[in-house]
Structures are given as structure tokens and as C-alpha cells.
Design an enzyme around this catalytic site. Structure first.
Site, PDB file in Angstrom:
ATOM      1  N   LYS A  34       0.846  -1.191   0.000  1.00 49.83           N
ATOM      2  CA  LYS A  34       0.000   0.000   0.000  1.00 49.83           C
ATOM      3  C   LYS A  34       0.882   1.241   0.000  1.00 49.83           C
ATOM      4  O   LYS A  34       1.744   1.409   0.869  1.00 49.83           O
ATOM      5  CB  LYS A  34      -0.915   0.032   1.221  1.00 49.83           C
ATOM      6  CG  LYS A  34      -1.824   1.282   1.253  1.00 49.83           C
ATOM      7  CD  LYS A  34      -2.795   1.252   2.411  1.00 49.83           C
ATOM      8  CE  LYS A  34      -2.246   1.824   3.686  1.00 49.83           C
ATOM      9  NZ  LYS A  34      -2.113   3.318   3.658  1.00 49.83           N
ATOM     10  N   ASP A  61      -3.320   4.260  -2.190  1.00 45.62           N
ATOM     11  CA  ASP A  61      -4.325   4.705  -1.226  1.00 45.62           C
ATOM     12  C   ASP A  61      -4.314   6.231  -1.136  1.00 45.62           C
ATOM     13  O   ASP A  61      -3.737   6.801  -0.215  1.00 45.62           O
ATOM     14  CB  ASP A  61      -4.006   4.057   0.133  1.00 45.62           C
ATOM     15  CG  ASP A  61      -4.985   4.458   1.220  1.00 45.62           C
ATOM     16  OD1 ASP A  61      -6.120   4.823   0.886  1.00 45.62           O
ATOM     17  OD2 ASP A  61      -4.601   4.394   2.410  1.00 45.62           O
ATOM     18  N   LYS A  63      -7.370   8.117  -1.706  1.00 52.13           N
ATOM     19  CA  LYS A  63      -8.696   8.553  -1.249  1.00 52.13           C
ATOM     20  C   LYS A  63      -9.166   9.816  -1.980  1.00 52.13           C
ATOM     21  O   LYS A  63      -9.474  10.834  -1.352  1.00 52.13           O
ATOM     22  CB  LYS A  63      -8.691   8.797   0.261  1.00 52.13           C
ATOM     23  CG  LYS A  63      -8.264   7.601   1.107  1.00 52.13           C
ATOM     24  CD  LYS A  63      -8.329   7.935   2.595  1.00 52.13           C
ATOM     25  CE  LYS A  63      -7.866   6.796   3.479  1.00 52.13           C
ATOM     26  NZ  LYS A  63      -6.409   6.579   3.411  1.00 52.13           N
ATOM     27  N   ASP A  66     -13.206  14.818  -5.054  1.00 55.97           N
ATOM     28  CA  ASP A  66     -13.227  16.104  -5.745  1.00 55.97           C
ATOM     29  C   ASP A  66     -14.410  16.089  -6.699  1.00 55.97           C
ATOM     30  O   ASP A  66     -15.211  15.154  -6.694  1.00 55.97           O
ATOM     31  CB  ASP A  66     -11.901  16.326  -6.496  1.00 55.97           C
ATOM     32  CG  ASP A  66     -11.532  17.808  -6.597  1.00 55.97           C
ATOM     33  OD1 ASP A  66     -12.428  18.616  -6.930  1.00 55.97           O
ATOM     34  OD2 ASP A  66     -10.364  18.150  -6.358  1.00 55.97           O
ATOM     35  N   ILE A  67     -14.521  17.095  -7.550  1.00 55.68           N
ATOM     36  CA  ILE A  67     -15.621  17.103  -8.508  1.00 55.68           C
ATOM     37  C   ILE A  67     -15.419  15.944  -9.494  1.00 55.68           C
ATOM     38  O   ILE A  67     -14.284  15.518  -9.737  1.00 55.68           O
ATOM     39  CB  ILE A  67     -15.746  18.451  -9.249  1.00 55.68           C
ATOM     40  CG1 ILE A  67     -14.492  18.746 -10.087  1.00 55.68           C
ATOM     41  CG2 ILE A  67     -16.015  19.581  -8.265  1.00 55.68           C
ATOM     42  CD1 ILE A  67     -14.641  19.952 -10.988  1.00 55.68           C
ATOM     43  N   ASN A  69     -15.326  15.369 -12.708  1.00 54.65           N
ATOM     44  CA  ASN A  69     -14.420  15.450 -13.855  1.00 54.65           C
ATOM     45  C   ASN A  69     -12.952  15.420 -13.435  1.00 54.65           C
ATOM     46  O   ASN A  69     -12.115  14.800 -14.094  1.00 54.65           O
ATOM     47  CB  ASN A  69     -14.707  16.717 -14.672  1.00 54.65           C
ATOM     48  CG  ASN A  69     -14.112  16.630 -16.069  1.00 54.65           C
ATOM     49  OD1 ASN A  69     -14.330  15.651 -16.780  1.00 54.65           O
ATOM     50  ND2 ASN A  69     -13.356  17.644 -16.457  1.00 54.65           N
ATOM     51  N   THR A  70     -12.648  16.066 -12.318  1.00 51.94           N
ATOM     52  CA  THR A  70     -11.273  16.071 -11.809  1.00 51.94           C
ATOM     53  C   THR A  70     -10.849  14.665 -11.382  1.00 51.94           C
ATOM     54  O   THR A  70      -9.736  14.213 -11.676  1.00 51.94           O
ATOM     55  CB  THR A  70     -11.155  17.042 -10.615  1.00 51.94           C
ATOM     56  OG1 THR A  70     -11.438  18.370 -11.074  1.00 51.94           O
ATOM     57  CG2 THR A  70      -9.758  17.007 -10.010  1.00 51.94           C
ATOM     58  N   THR A 117     -11.317   4.174   9.732  1.00 48.72           N
ATOM     59  CA  THR A 117     -11.273   3.338  10.940  1.00 48.72           C
ATOM     60  C   THR A 117     -10.786   4.114  12.165  1.00 48.72           C
ATOM     61  O   THR A 117     -10.862   3.621  13.281  1.00 48.72           O
ATOM     62  CB  THR A 117     -10.397   2.080  10.747  1.00 48.72           C
ATOM     63  OG1 THR A 117      -9.124   2.478  10.240  1.00 48.72           O
ATOM     64  CG2 THR A 117     -11.045   1.109   9.785  1.00 48.72           C
ATOM     65  N   ARG A 209       2.577  -0.802  10.761  1.00 45.21           N
ATOM     66  CA  ARG A 209       3.647  -0.775  11.769  1.00 45.21           C
ATOM     67  C   ARG A 209       4.011  -2.128  12.373  1.00 45.21           C
ATOM     68  O   ARG A 209       5.194  -2.353  12.652  1.00 45.21           O
ATOM     69  CB  ARG A 209       3.282   0.231  12.865  1.00 45.21           C
ATOM     70  CG  ARG A 209       3.493   1.665  12.432  1.00 45.21           C
ATOM     71  CD  ARG A 209       2.801   2.669  13.330  1.00 45.21           C
ATOM     72  NE  ARG A 209       1.362   2.683  13.100  1.00 45.21           N
ATOM     73  CZ  ARG A 209       0.556   3.656  13.507  1.00 45.21           C
ATOM     74  NH1 ARG A 209       1.039   4.666  14.187  1.00 45.21           N
ATOM     75  NH2 ARG A 209      -0.734   3.607  13.259  1.00 45.21           N
TER      76      ARG A 209
END
Length: 231
Positions: A34, A61, A63, A66-67, A69-70, A117, A209
Site C-alpha cells: 500500500k 491509497d 482517497k 473532488d468534482i 471530472n477532476t 477506521t 507498523r
């Protein structure tokens, strides 16, 4: 659908740190890694290219939220990097998630974050002004994610069973916040062991970790792999 390899969260600040960490593993050990915001913003697309060159799988990752199209345009760029999986925030809405799917195409898996989480029900109600229960919010987002044509969600292992019932058995449930028995929970509020996650039906687990900061990361990874696969 279930991925046998635990996904290792490369929570490092530089590509050099990643190279040092990966050098601890046998060259023929193909990992699922990740790459999150810290590393991607520090090292850029080069870090994805680097780990893909060695045959590792990548969950990017970032996340996105946004709008539409972006997000669609950004997903086209990520598709060209050859990531195996990436994600958006389900809170971006149905139209945004559909646009993300269109931009990424079908060669990579696309999942959505429901509630982080690290978020408790009290925080959700106070900060987001969502006055339902945390479980109801997660379930609502999961249904919208399915409706948008995405492959699954990021969720707590505690929510897997109800999400699968409300969507489908092949709807991916990727669960972070996984900790082996006896390790500190860190900043995660909703945690579970690899064995518990397997029993409850998680498809992918993410561990950071307890592997990356272990005295012997390879041994820690192998122990978690065994717990996850019930060896």
C-alpha cells in the site's frame, strides 16, 4: 476474491526508506504493497513504478474526493501507472464514484472509503453532522459504492458481514486497522486480529507498523501471513 497476501502499508517518508525495507525480503517474494499519501506526495509516481518493476502489487491509497471530472482525469493518470487497486471517498457521491470508475477502467480494482477506521461514532456525529449510527453510515456508503459500479469498500472488519449481506458476496471488503495479538492499536479505533478478520470474511487486510517497525519485518510478515491464511 480473497487475497492471500496481507497488504503491507509502506508508511515511509521516502523512496530510499522503501528500498531499504524491501531489501529485507527475498527477491522472489512478490508482495502486495500500500502506497499512501505521505509516500506518494514525497516520491511521486516513481515509487509506484519502482515497486511494480519488481513484480509487486500496488494498492495506491490516495482517497480521491473532488468534482467528478477532476477525479475521472486523475484516475486516467493512475490507470497508466498500472496500479492494481486504488480508492476514492464514498462521501464524494454517486456521480463522482461513477466518473472515477470510468477514468480508471476495468483493469484495476476501485474501492471506496466509507468511514475511516480512526473515526468513532461520536466524532462522526459531532464533526460530520451525520446523526445515524456509524454502522448505518458505513452501510449506506457501501450500497452507494456498489450502485456506482465499484469493486468494494474500505471498512472496519466489524462491518464486513453486514456489508456483504447488503451488497454481494464478491463485493470487496478491505480492512485496515488489523493488529496481531498483543500489539498496540496506535491511532486506530476499530481493530481486529488477522485471524478474526479471516473468520469474519474480509477479502484484503492492511497492516503497517506491526510489520514495518518490527525488529524482523520478514518474520513479522510471515507470522501475519500464516494467521491470515490459518496455517
Amino acid at each position: 476474491m480473497r487475497e492471500e497476501r496481507p497488504i503491507i502499508a509502506l508508511d515511509f517518508p521516502s523512496l530510499d526508506k522503501v528500498k531499504t525495507f524491501l531489501s529485507l525480503f527475498p527477491s522472489d517474494e512478490k508482495l502486495y504493497l500500500k502506497i499512501g499519501m505521505e509516500l506518494y506526495y514525497a516520491a511521486g509516481p516513481e515509487v509506484v513504478t519502482y515497486v511494480k518493476t519488481y513484480g509487486h502489487s500496488v494498492f495506491l491509497d490516495l482517497k480521491l474526493h473532488d468534482i467528478p471530472n477532476t477525479v475521472k482525469s486523475a484516475m486516467k493518470v493512475l490507470a497508466d501507472l498500472g496500479v492494481d487497486m486504488t480508492n476514492v471517498h464514498a462521501a464524494g457521491g454517486l456521480e463522482m464514484m461513477s466518473a472515477a470508475r470510468e477514468g480508471l477502467g476495468r483493469d484495476s480494482k476501485l474501492i471506496a472509503v466509507t468511514q475511516l477506521t480512526s473515526t468513532s461514532q461520536e466524532q462522526m456525529q459531532a464533526d460530520q453532522n451525520i446523526q445515524s449510527t456509524l454502522a448505518d453510515s458505513v452501510l449506506h456508503y457501501a450500497k452507494k459504492t456498489k450502485e456506482a459500479g465499484l469493486d468494494g469498500v474500505v471498512c472496519s472488519a466489524r462491518e464486513v458481514e453486514v456489508i456483504k449481506r447488503a451488497t454481494s458476496s464478491d463485493f470487496i471488503c478491505l480492512t485496515p486497522g488489523i493488529r496481531p495479538e498483543g500489539s498496540a492499536s496506535g491511532d486506530q479505533k476499530r481493530v481486529m486480529t488477522p485471524e478474526q478478520a479471516r473468520q469474519i470474511g474480509s477479502d484484503y487486510i492492511v497492516i503497517g507498523r506491526p510489520i514495518t517497525q518490527a525488529p524482523d519485518p520478514l518474520a513479522a510478515y510471515q507470522a501475519i501471513y500464516d494467521q491470515w491464511n490459518h496455517h
